[in-house]
Write an enzyme that holds these catalytic residues in place. Structure first.
Site, PDB file in Angstrom:
ATOM      1  N   GLU A  27      69.007  -4.618  58.471  1.00  0.00           N
ATOM      2  CA  GLU A  27      67.775  -5.236  58.949  1.00  0.00           C
ATOM      3  C   GLU A  27      67.830  -6.751  58.767  1.00  0.00           C
ATOM      4  O   GLU A  27      68.586  -7.252  57.918  1.00  0.00           O
ATOM      5  CB  GLU A  27      66.617  -4.635  58.127  1.00  0.00           C
ATOM      6  CG  GLU A  27      65.236  -5.112  58.530  1.00  0.00           C
ATOM      7  CD  GLU A  27      64.130  -4.242  57.921  1.00  0.00           C
ATOM      8  OE1 GLU A  27      64.411  -3.416  57.025  1.00  0.00           O
ATOM      9  OE2 GLU A  27      62.970  -4.403  58.362  1.00  0.00           O
ATOM     10  N   ASN A  64      59.425   2.249  64.473  1.00  0.00           N
ATOM     11  CA  ASN A  64      59.882   2.567  63.118  1.00  0.00           C
ATOM     12  C   ASN A  64      58.665   2.771  62.215  1.00  0.00           C
ATOM     13  O   ASN A  64      57.724   1.958  62.247  1.00  0.00           O
ATOM     14  CB  ASN A  64      60.710   1.387  62.572  1.00  0.00           C
ATOM     15  CG  ASN A  64      60.970   1.517  61.069  1.00  0.00           C
ATOM     16  OD1 ASN A  64      61.770   2.334  60.635  1.00  0.00           O
ATOM     17  ND2 ASN A  64      60.278   0.726  60.273  1.00  0.00           N
ATOM     18  N   GLU A  65      58.685   3.832  61.433  1.00  0.00           N
ATOM     19  CA  GLU A  65      57.585   4.114  60.501  1.00  0.00           C
ATOM     20  C   GLU A  65      56.247   3.789  61.157  1.00  0.00           C
ATOM     21  O   GLU A  65      55.446   2.990  60.648  1.00  0.00           O
ATOM     22  CB  GLU A  65      57.777   3.352  59.176  1.00  0.00           C
ATOM     23  CG  GLU A  65      59.031   3.828  58.445  1.00  0.00           C
ATOM     24  CD  GLU A  65      59.164   3.355  56.990  1.00  0.00           C
ATOM     25  OE1 GLU A  65      58.345   2.538  56.538  1.00  0.00           O
ATOM     26  OE2 GLU A  65      60.098   3.826  56.320  1.00  0.00           O
ATOM     27  N   TYR A 125      63.422   7.520  50.288  1.00  0.00           N
ATOM     28  CA  TYR A 125      64.075   6.668  49.291  1.00  0.00           C
ATOM     29  C   TYR A 125      63.969   7.335  47.925  1.00  0.00           C
ATOM     30  O   TYR A 125      62.935   7.921  47.592  1.00  0.00           O
ATOM     31  CB  TYR A 125      63.402   5.292  49.252  1.00  0.00           C
ATOM     32  CG  TYR A 125      63.776   4.430  50.450  1.00  0.00           C
ATOM     33  CD1 TYR A 125      64.983   3.751  50.478  1.00  0.00           C
ATOM     34  CD2 TYR A 125      62.928   4.324  51.551  1.00  0.00           C
ATOM     35  CE1 TYR A 125      65.349   2.970  51.577  1.00  0.00           C
ATOM     36  CE2 TYR A 125      63.280   3.543  52.648  1.00  0.00           C
ATOM     37  CZ  TYR A 125      64.493   2.872  52.656  1.00  0.00           C
ATOM     38  OH  TYR A 125      64.853   2.101  53.730  1.00  0.00           O
ATOM     39  N   GLU A 132      66.797   6.324  57.301  1.00  0.00           N
ATOM     40  CA  GLU A 132      66.722   5.445  56.123  1.00  0.00           C
ATOM     41  C   GLU A 132      66.778   6.324  54.887  1.00  0.00           C
ATOM     42  O   GLU A 132      65.949   7.224  54.733  1.00  0.00           O
ATOM     43  CB  GLU A 132      65.438   4.609  56.116  1.00  0.00           C
ATOM     44  CG  GLU A 132      65.451   3.494  57.137  1.00  0.00           C
ATOM     45  CD  GLU A 132      64.249   2.556  57.060  1.00  0.00           C
ATOM     46  OE1 GLU A 132      63.684   2.359  55.950  1.00  0.00           O
ATOM     47  OE2 GLU A 132      63.877   2.016  58.112  1.00  0.00           O
ATOM     48  N   GLN A 150      70.649  -0.375  52.661  1.00  0.00           N
ATOM     49  CA  GLN A 150      71.113  -1.065  53.850  1.00  0.00           C
ATOM     50  C   GLN A 150      72.512  -1.604  53.548  1.00  0.00           C
ATOM     51  O   GLN A 150      72.787  -1.946  52.404  1.00  0.00           O
ATOM     52  CB  GLN A 150      70.182  -2.203  54.221  1.00  0.00           C
ATOM     53  CG  GLN A 150      68.753  -1.743  54.492  1.00  0.00           C
ATOM     54  CD  GLN A 150      67.906  -2.839  55.167  1.00  0.00           C
ATOM     55  OE1 GLN A 150      68.403  -3.900  55.555  1.00  0.00           O
ATOM     56  NE2 GLN A 150      66.621  -2.558  55.290  1.00  0.00           N
TER      57      GLN A 150
HETATM   58  O1  AHR Z   1      64.566  -0.626  54.169  1.00  0.00           O
HETATM   59  C1  AHR Z   1      63.464  -1.392  53.834  1.00  0.00           C
HETATM   60  C2  AHR Z   1      62.200  -0.925  54.537  1.00  0.00           C
HETATM   61  O2  AHR Z   1      61.874   0.350  54.083  1.00  0.00           O
HETATM   62  C3  AHR Z   1      62.287  -0.774  56.026  1.00  0.00           C
HETATM   63  O3  AHR Z   1      62.083  -1.978  56.683  1.00  0.00           O
HETATM   64  C4  AHR Z   1      61.189   0.187  56.318  1.00  0.00           C
HETATM   65  O4  AHR Z   1      61.430   0.959  57.480  1.00  0.00           O
HETATM   66  C5  AHR Z   1      61.108   1.031  55.065  1.00  0.00           C
HETATM   67  O5  AHR Z   1      59.812   1.176  54.629  1.00  0.00           O
END
Ligand code: AHR
Length: 513
Positions: free
Chosen positions: A46, A194-195, A263, A318, A367
């Site tokens: 990103e 995205n999201e 995450y 992600e 990332q």
């Molecule tokens: O990866 C960091 C952020 O985490 C991304 O921009 C977003 O899609 C997610 O919330």
């Protein structure tokens, strides 16, 4: 998968009894069915902190860091080595603020913008569509472009498709040619927002499903000479209703994948240090990492209901560990170190994806460079490879191989927890007939004895590589870049038709036979 009863009979009659504390792993050497798509090993980058600028891109005028048209040679070489299959860009949250036309044409005429999600820094748009697609070509990776839905328009996104893909006479193909690229790139993978339940617009699932249909209608094959792979913005973690609505309300003819973001965070209010973490924090991270299994299973079950033939992919675009930023760094830049904890996290997650490759056909680690669970860290002209990088290296043997079914018996949990297993495993056979088995000992304190049996195939010569270090907190630094690196593995013994493997504490091992 239905395993014949004769298989179990064979298993019990052939293999010696387990000794105390041993775990038995049985690989069905003739049970190959689904292919592990190479795209499970994808990455996400990103416009955030020093991922793009300084990470990949240093600009054409930089004379101290070797580059090709401004793209770092050392980073490209390292990512080619792990066979990076695809790269998602330009975000993340940034994607829904990004207007692609700002990033094309002569650089001195490109407008600047404010990167409002990541520190309010000035984005000069010097890395845009041409630079990204040049990067992908240098990497040998397929681009995965994440389109702006939140603050963009149907016209803007459909013109982006036309700009990069149209082979013919059209306004956007003409503009591309004027900007020095006559041939279309033919980008296949496209994310539509995205999201969208969060930073991408805070909209509801029902509303988004309709928006998706609208965008997808105008991002079609007529601009591409082939079908696009359109991915819907997916659920955050366990929002199963989101997946239900996508599968129910979007015609499957216009839907190729649904995203999922997860995450491994201990606590969003108290994420903890990336390097100075306690045993409890380690277990908390692993619990989150292992949760991926449940998420994949439950989202898959919903998808199976609407799509038993599995035509729509689950795209985990992600994933990774998320900790506090390193001291004295910009909190908005999400720069974190990467330890053996992250190696274990990556090994476990990739095993989960392999084992569910019938539905999970694409995934993207967050990332690639200098942000979150990066595989590469850079500082000016220096570059180091993280423990996570080495896991991607070891596991690259699974790319496009066929999955072999694995059963684990006498599975053990780790001391100090009553819920977490200590072993994660997956196995595959490649086109050359070579079998690989990746084993992760999640237990950071104790070695794990595994009795590995392979049925219905000849094992032959066994080799292995291991990623292990003295402490689970160990990591590479610019001063000590090779503290953690893979080594040849000799902790196994072929005996009575099985292989006795001793996995070091908190380690990742890949065996080959
Ligand atoms: O990866 C960091 C952020 O985490 C991304 O921009 C977003 O899609 C997610 O919330």
């Amino acid at each position: 998968m239905q395993i014949p009863r004769s298989f179990f009979f064979l298993m019990f009659s052939l293999f010696p009894a387990l000794t105390a504390g041993q775990v038995r792993v049985v690989i069905d050497g003739a049970g190959a069915k689904d292919t592990i798509s190479r795209h499970i090993y994808g990455h996400f980058s990103e416009h955030l902190g020093h991922c793009i600028y300084g990470g990949y891109y240093v600009g054409e005028s930089n004379t101290t860091i070797p580059s090709t048209r401004g793209i770092r040679k050392d980073v490209v070489e390292a990512l080619r080595k792990i066979k990076i299959p695809n790269l998602r860009w330009p975000g993340g949250c940034f994607a829904d603020t990004y207007h692609w036309k700002d990033g094309i044409g002569p650089k001195d005429r490109r407008p600047t913008m404010v990167n409002s999600w990541w520190g309010g820094v000035t984005e000069d748009n010097s890395f845009g569509t041409h630079e990204f697609l040049d990067l992908c070509e240098q990497l040998g990776a397929e681009p995965y472009i994440s389109g702006n839905v939140g603050s963009g328009s149907v016209q803007e996104l459909s013109q982006w498709v036309q700009y990069v893909n149209h082979d013919g006479v059209s306004p956007m193909a003409k503009l591309r040619t004027e900007n020095g690229h006559e041939k279309p790139w033919r980008v296949r993978f496209w994310g539509i927002g995205n999201e969208t339940w969060g930073c991408g617009g805070n909209i509801t699932d029902e509303y988004y499903a309709n928006i998706f249909r609208l965008y997808a209608t105008f991002m079609n094959a007529s601009w591409s000479g082939g079908r696009l792979f359109r991915v819907a913005s997916g659920a955050g973690g366990d929002d199963y209703h989101w997946t239900e609505v996508m599968m129910r309300d979007i015609p499957h003819g216009m839907l190729d994948g649904i995203g999922l973001h997860h995450y491994s965070v201990i606590d969003w209010g108290k994420k903890g240090s990336a390097t100075a973490f306690s045993r409890e924090e380690y277990f908390a991270t692993m619990k989150q990492a292992l949760r991926m299994e449940e998420l994949v299973r439950k989202h898959t079950a919903i998808m199976d209901k609407y799509d038993p033939k599995k035509s729509v992919a689950l795209v985990v675009d992600e994933w990774g560990g998320w900790y506090d930023v390193e001291p004295d760094t910009n909190p908005a830049f999400l720069f974190q170190q990467n330890t053996m904890r992250d190696a274990v996290l990556a090994g476990v997650t990739l095993n989960i994806f392999n084992n569910h490759c019938d539905r999970v056909r694409m995934a993207n680690l967050a990332q690639t460079v200098n942000v979150l669970q990066a595989v590469i860290l850079t500082h000016d002209e220096k570059m180091i490879l993280t423990p996570t990088y080495h896991v991607f290296d070891l596991y690259s043997v699974h790319q496009d191989a066929v999955l072999l079914p694995v059963t684990v018996e006498n599975s053990r949990t780790m001391a100090g927890t009553d819920t977490l297993p200590s072993l994660s495993v997956s196995a595959s056979r490649n086109a050359g007939g070579v079998t690989h088995c990746s084993l992760v000992n999640i237990d950071p304190d104790n070695a794990l004895e595994v009795q590995l049996a392979v049925t219905r195939m000849n094992v032959g010569v066994v080799k292995g590589r291991v990623l292990a270090s003295q402490h689970i907190q160990d990591h590479n630094t610019f001063e000590s870049p090779e503290k953690v690196k893979p080594a040849a593995f000799s902790g196994f013994l072929k005996q009575d038709g099985t292989i006795r493997v001793t996995l070091p504490p908190g380690s990742v091992v890949v065996l080959e036979f």
